[in-house]
Design a protein around this motif. Structure first.
Motif, mmCIF file in Angstrom:
data_model
loop_
_atom_site.group_PDB
_atom_site.id
_atom_site.type_symbol
_atom_site.label_atom_id
_atom_site.label_comp_id
_atom_site.label_asym_id
_atom_site.label_seq_id
_atom_site.Cartn_x
_atom_site.Cartn_y
_atom_site.Cartn_z
ATOM 1 N N GLU A 140 0.831 -1.202 0.000
ATOM 2 C CA GLU A 140 0.000 0.000 0.000
ATOM 3 C C GLU A 140 0.869 1.258 0.000
ATOM 4 N N PHE A 141 2.050 1.170 0.607
ATOM 5 C CA PHE A 141 2.957 2.320 0.628
ATOM 6 C C PHE A 141 3.348 2.747 -0.782
ATOM 7 N N ILE A 142 3.405 1.802 -1.706
ATOM 8 C CA ILE A 142 3.711 2.144 -3.101
ATOM 9 C C ILE A 142 2.654 3.112 -3.624
ATOM 10 N N TYR A 143 1.395 2.801 -3.346
ATOM 11 C CA TYR A 143 0.301 3.678 -3.773
ATOM 12 C C TYR A 143 0.386 5.030 -3.070
ATOM 13 N N LEU A 144 0.634 5.016 -1.771
ATOM 14 C CA LEU A 144 0.715 6.269 -1.014
ATOM 15 C C LEU A 144 1.822 7.168 -1.557
ATOM 16 N N GLU A 145 2.933 6.567 -1.946
ATOM 17 C CA GLU A 145 4.020 7.338 -2.563
ATOM 18 C C GLU A 145 3.604 7.858 -3.935
ATOM 19 N N MET A 146 2.911 7.015 -4.708
ATOM 20 C CA MET A 146 2.483 7.399 -6.057
ATOM 21 C C MET A 146 1.587 8.633 -6.047
ATOM 22 N N ILE A 147 0.687 8.709 -5.081
ATOM 23 C CA ILE A 147 -0.248 9.832 -5.046
ATOM 24 C C ILE A 147 0.312 11.029 -4.283
ATOM 25 N N GLY A 148 1.521 10.872 -3.736
ATOM 26 C CA GLY A 148 2.158 11.981 -3.042
ATOM 27 C C GLY A 148 1.715 12.165 -1.613
ATOM 28 N N LEU A 149 1.116 11.147 -1.043
ATOM 29 C CA LEU A 149 0.649 11.260 0.335
ATOM 30 C C LEU A 149 1.780 11.088 1.333
ATOM 31 N N ILE A 150 2.783 10.292 0.970
ATOM 32 C CA ILE A 150 3.944 10.140 1.843
ATOM 33 C C ILE A 150 5.214 10.287 1.027
ATOM 34 N N ASP A 151 6.260 10.623 1.722
ATOM 35 C CA ASP A 151 7.584 10.714 1.133
ATOM 36 C C ASP A 151 8.227 9.347 1.282
ATOM 37 N N ASP A 152 8.875 8.869 0.243
ATOM 38 C CA ASP A 152 9.427 7.515 0.286
ATOM 39 C C ASP A 152 10.596 7.358 1.249
ATOM 40 N N GLU A 153 11.177 8.451 1.713
ATOM 41 C CA GLU A 153 12.312 8.334 2.621
ATOM 42 C C GLU A 153 11.909 8.327 4.086
#
Length: 115
Positions: free
Chosen positions: A95-108
């Protein structure tokens, strides 16, 4: 003006499904992943992190991962989804992949993108 970020569970479930291994895809169709992610959101609403009215919550957000995992596992059992803890954790990770894709979280650092 910043564009509001919207989490769409059906889109999230598709991304999760596409990034799971084949055996997980066989065991968990997109419809089940949607139910699992909805249970995660139910937990977030229960503890006051998310609501239907706000698309994202205030940051930083701290969630008890053991508590959310136990909640979702229990609810999955109630609705007939057989899932192990490690499988649930994998779904949450994807799910984190999706959250990163939409800009909701920073991948770092897991914080929202500010740019």
């Amino acid at each position: 003006m910043d564009e509001e970020i919207h989490y769409i569970v059906e889109d999230a479930a598709e991304v999760v499904y596409e990034n799971l291994g084949r055996l997980m895809q066989i065991k968990f169709p997109v419809a089940d992943i949607i139910k699992i992610l909805d249970l995660e959101f139910e937990y977030q609403k229960l503890v006051g992190v998310a609501s239907e009215k706000k698309s994202i919550s205030n940051y930083p957000v701290t969630l008890d991962t053991e508590e959310i995992t136990a909640f979702v596992l229990r609810k999955c059992k109630d609705i007939g989804i057989v899932i192990r803890e490690d499988e649930l954790e994998e779904i949450f990770e994807k799910e984190f992949i999706y959250l990163e894709m939409i800009g909701l979280i920073d991948d770092e650092d897991g914080l929202p993108h500010l740019n």
